[in-house]
Design a protein around this motif. Structure first.
Motif, PDB file in Angstrom:
ATOM      1  N   THR A  36      15.908 -11.149  28.321  1.00 40.93           N
ATOM      2  CA  THR A  36      15.118 -11.697  27.045  1.00 40.93           C
ATOM      3  C   THR A  36      15.224 -10.347  26.284  1.00 40.93           C
ATOM      4  O   THR A  36      14.855 -10.636  25.109  1.00 40.93           O
ATOM      5  CB  THR A  36      13.858 -12.006  27.608  1.00 40.93           C
ATOM      6  OG1 THR A  36      13.397 -11.200  28.344  1.00 40.93           O
ATOM      7  CG2 THR A  36      14.091 -13.395  28.195  1.00 40.93           C
ATOM      8  N   ARG A  57      19.861 -24.669  29.820  1.00 37.51           N
ATOM      9  CA  ARG A  57      18.484 -25.255  30.071  1.00 37.51           C
ATOM     10  C   ARG A  57      17.921 -24.642  31.172  1.00 37.51           C
ATOM     11  O   ARG A  57      16.659 -24.318  31.269  1.00 37.51           O
ATOM     12  CB  ARG A  57      18.874 -26.822  30.299  1.00 37.51           C
ATOM     13  CG  ARG A  57      18.955 -27.551  28.969  1.00 37.51           C
ATOM     14  CD  ARG A  57      18.528 -29.101  29.404  1.00 37.51           C
ATOM     15  NE  ARG A  57      19.275 -29.700  30.336  1.00 37.51           N
ATOM     16  CZ  ARG A  57      20.572 -30.141  30.360  1.00 37.51           C
ATOM     17  NH1 ARG A  57      21.254 -30.050  29.209  1.00 37.51           N
ATOM     18  NH2 ARG A  57      21.216 -30.482  31.571  1.00 37.51           N
ATOM     19  N   ILE A  79      16.330 -21.427  30.515  1.00 37.83           N
ATOM     20  CA  ILE A  79      15.121 -21.612  29.595  1.00 37.83           C
ATOM     21  C   ILE A  79      13.891 -21.921  30.397  1.00 37.83           C
ATOM     22  O   ILE A  79      12.908 -21.626  30.476  1.00 37.83           O
ATOM     23  CB  ILE A  79      15.244 -22.812  28.346  1.00 37.83           C
ATOM     24  CG1 ILE A  79      15.960 -22.283  27.472  1.00 37.83           C
ATOM     25  CG2 ILE A  79      13.948 -23.343  27.843  1.00 37.83           C
ATOM     26  CD1 ILE A  79      16.470 -23.523  26.394  1.00 37.83           C
ATOM     27  N   LYS A 123      10.413 -19.661  31.305  1.00 36.98           N
ATOM     28  CA  LYS A 123       9.091 -20.590  31.172  1.00 36.98           C
ATOM     29  C   LYS A 123       8.403 -20.214  32.310  1.00 36.98           C
ATOM     30  O   LYS A 123       7.256 -19.806  32.671  1.00 36.98           O
ATOM     31  CB  LYS A 123       9.128 -21.990  30.776  1.00 36.98           C
ATOM     32  CG  LYS A 123       7.969 -22.622  31.019  1.00 36.98           C
ATOM     33  CD  LYS A 123       6.924 -22.362  29.744  1.00 36.98           C
ATOM     34  CE  LYS A 123       5.818 -23.229  29.900  1.00 36.98           C
ATOM     35  NZ  LYS A 123       4.731 -22.464  29.085  1.00 36.98           N
ATOM     36  N   ASP A 168       7.815 -19.516  26.168  1.00 41.97           N
ATOM     37  CA  ASP A 168       8.222 -20.627  25.548  1.00 41.97           C
ATOM     38  C   ASP A 168       9.499 -20.432  24.785  1.00 41.97           C
ATOM     39  O   ASP A 168       9.533 -19.185  24.046  1.00 41.97           O
ATOM     40  CB  ASP A 168       7.206 -21.313  24.892  1.00 41.97           C
ATOM     41  CG  ASP A 168       5.928 -21.832  25.681  1.00 41.97           C
ATOM     42  OD1 ASP A 168       6.123 -22.619  26.629  1.00 41.97           O
ATOM     43  OD2 ASP A 168       4.773 -21.405  25.348  1.00 41.97           O
ATOM     44  N   SER A 169      10.252 -21.582  24.794  1.00 41.12           N
ATOM     45  CA  SER A 169      11.409 -21.373  23.816  1.00 41.12           C
ATOM     46  C   SER A 169      11.726 -22.923  23.397  1.00 41.12           C
ATOM     47  O   SER A 169      11.462 -23.688  23.839  1.00 41.12           O
ATOM     48  CB  SER A 169      12.736 -20.487  24.308  1.00 41.12           C
ATOM     49  OG  SER A 169      13.317 -21.604  25.237  1.00 41.12           O
ATOM     50  N   ALA A 225      13.997 -18.206  21.493  1.00 40.20           N
ATOM     51  CA  ALA A 225      12.799 -17.701  22.105  1.00 40.20           C
ATOM     52  C   ALA A 225      11.887 -16.661  21.534  1.00 40.20           C
ATOM     53  O   ALA A 225      12.728 -15.685  21.075  1.00 40.20           O
ATOM     54  CB  ALA A 225      13.007 -17.422  23.616  1.00 40.20           C
ATOM     55  N   LEU A 245      19.620 -18.080  21.756  1.00 43.73           N
ATOM     56  CA  LEU A 245      20.483 -18.646  22.740  1.00 43.73           C
ATOM     57  C   LEU A 245      21.521 -19.403  22.286  1.00 43.73           C
ATOM     58  O   LEU A 245      21.451 -20.086  21.373  1.00 43.73           O
ATOM     59  CB  LEU A 245      19.596 -19.545  23.700  1.00 43.73           C
ATOM     60  CG  LEU A 245      18.158 -18.522  24.170  1.00 43.73           C
ATOM     61  CD1 LEU A 245      17.186 -19.492  24.547  1.00 43.73           C
ATOM     62  CD2 LEU A 245      18.552 -17.794  25.215  1.00 43.73           C
TER      63      LEU A 245
END
Ligand code: G6P
Length: 474
Positions: A188, A202, A205, A209, A215-216, A221, A230
């Motif tokens: 990140t 996905r 992500i 979380k 959160d994104s 994000a 992303l």
């Protein structure tokens, strides 16, 4: 982009291997090499990777620009001991199986992890000697999961992109990793993280979380005061070049000679690294099932499987080879006759010319991966086909390529009956249908290229920097 800013690519393997006896370099055959060396860059770019032998490192640094003028090949020396733990102990024994859903094969050992972190730190240090504010560092693959944060902490103004060439697993798999937060915190820290396929994005992500509480949206994000972009960037092969080589008279002649050799008039082909993720035993069981279910195929259909040796120091790779040897023996014993050998099996690397000729002669190619980030064999097979006499692509739904190539016969390789039916279907498929399917597949792939893949990622990464600057000014 500022013209003086540098681009630095980082991967475990450099694009060339050195032979210190002959003082020559050989270009690597992987997809990443054609993608990155094909990028249309006017300025020089750096490529950094590990090397354990100082004489090879010197040769690489001195000679690579003779092959690729604008490349500054920058080997980073690592002791053999550290390299082996970082490469085999963690990359191949932990990350590779886990990211490919082989959870029971993933071995975590804290001391090894510390060595992996150390290897990433060595690379970070070398990069920071070269990279300045505004430069771009593009990191490739699971060998360098901890590198982004190490770089960002030291110099937040370097643009950092990370591309994962293997699947990113579902959160329920990823959670098995004792170091899951450390990995996610590092990724990140990037400006852009890219994947081959939407499902991998996905999963990433969901993991951010679940394990970091971040959160994104699908493409962005906010992590603290840092924006992480992303994206999905399906890699491709060098389509034009590959087509040109496949159509060369030399390859044509070789493929004609292969057509008349061997047994069985309908030739199935498999080309894989001998890796457990490739589902080679599923392929053979599917083929065995086909011969059992459809006696009319016996004597007519044969499978040539090329298994390219890989990661031989990992004991498991030796075991899967043994299983495969047995399975080949069992099928040939069950169905073979003095003039029919159902499975021909080669355990070695083959030249590019041989590969192309095999693609051209094959009536169908079977890809039965259990998990596969993309699978370039499927793409190579499609591009190598003569549209007048095309073969059929049978492709596992567990490859990244399957979402790009719906005109293949898509199979669940765990379903031996389905594999058998698809083999039978390829055998009986009318020429018109084969042409239509292959035409669609080729049309799809001709829209992609390896260099466009790399250029697309770099444009988004560098554009991202421009967007942030603009945001700050307004
Ligand atoms: C996959 C990985 C690459 C790796 C390649 C060959 O495609 O994504 O990073 O280079 O396998 O594996 P090896 O361990 O021989 O480099």
């Amino acid at each position: 982009m500022l013209t003086h800013s540098k681009r630095i690519f980082v991967s475990n393997r450099l694009p060339f291997t050195a032979n210190t006896k002959t003082q020559t370099l050989t270009r690597g055959s992987g997809g990443l090499v054609s993608a990155l060396l094909g990028v249309n860059l006017e300025e020089s770019f750096y490529w950094m990777g590990f090397e354990t032998d100082s004489a090879s490192a010197r040769l690489l640094a001195e000679k690579s620009h003779e092959i690729q003028k604008n490349l500054i090949c920058h080997p980073v020396l690592l002791s053999k001991e550290i390299y082996d733990t970082y490469y085999d102990g963690i990359s191949n024994d932990l990350l590779w199986p886990l990211f490919h859903y082989e959870t029971q094969l993933a071995v975590f050992n804290r001391e090894n992890w510390d060595v992996y972190r150390q290897a990433n730190a060595v690379m970070a240090e070398e990069i920071l000697k070269v990279a300045n504010e505004g430069d771009t560092v593009w990191i490739h693959d699971f060998h360098f999961l901890l590198l982004p944060k190490m770089l960002k902490e030291k110099n937040p103004h370097i643009k950092i992109g990370f591309f994962l060439h293997i699947p990113f697993p579902a959160a329920e798999i990823f959670r098995q990793l004792p170091v899951r937060e450390e990995i996610l915190r590092s990724l990140t820290a990037c400006d852009l993280v890219g994947f081959h396929e939407h499902s991998y994005l996905r999963h990433f992500i969901s993991c951010m979380k679940a394990f970091l509480g971040v959160d994104s949206t699908l493409f962005k994000a906010e992590v603290g005061n840092h924006t992480l972009n992303l994206g999905v960037y399906p890699i491709s092969i060098d389509t034009e070049e590959f087509k040109r080589k496949a159509e060369s008279p030399k390859v044509e002649k070789l493929s004609q000679s292969y057509r008349t050799q061997g047994t069985g008039q309908f030739k199935l082909l498999g080309i894989d690294r001998l890796d457990y993720t490739k589902g080679l035993e599923l392929k053979l069981k599917g083929f065995q099932k086909a011969l059992r279910m459809y006696p009319e195929l016996v004597g007519k259909v044969s499978l040539l499987q090329v298994a390219v040796p890989t990661r031989l120091k990992v004991p498991l790779y030796g075991e899967i080879k043994k299983n495969l040897d047995q399975l080949v023996g069992a099928i040939n014993g069950e169905f073979g006759t003095p003039d029919y050998v159902p499975v021909q099996y080669i355990f070695k690397s083959i030249s590019e010319e041989t590969l192309l000729a095999l693609y051209r002669r094959a009536d169908a190619t079977l890809v039965t991966s259990k998990r596969d980030g993309m699978n370039l064999v499927a793409m190579e097979y499609v591009i190598a086909q003569d549209i007048q006499t095309p073969g059929v692509l049978i492709l596992s739904e567990f490859t990244g390529a399957a979402s790009l190539l719906p005109d293949a016969l898509i199979i669940n390789p765990w379903d031996a009956e389905m594999v058998a039916k698809s083999i039978h279907r390829s055998f009986t498929m009318p020429l018109e249908e084969k042409r239509q399917r292959m035409h669609n597949l080729q049309q799809t792939l001709m829209r992609y290229s390896a260099s466009a893949w790399a250029e697309g990622f770099l444009a988004d990464l560098e554009q991202h920097d421009a967007m942030i600057k603009k945001d700050c000014q307004t």
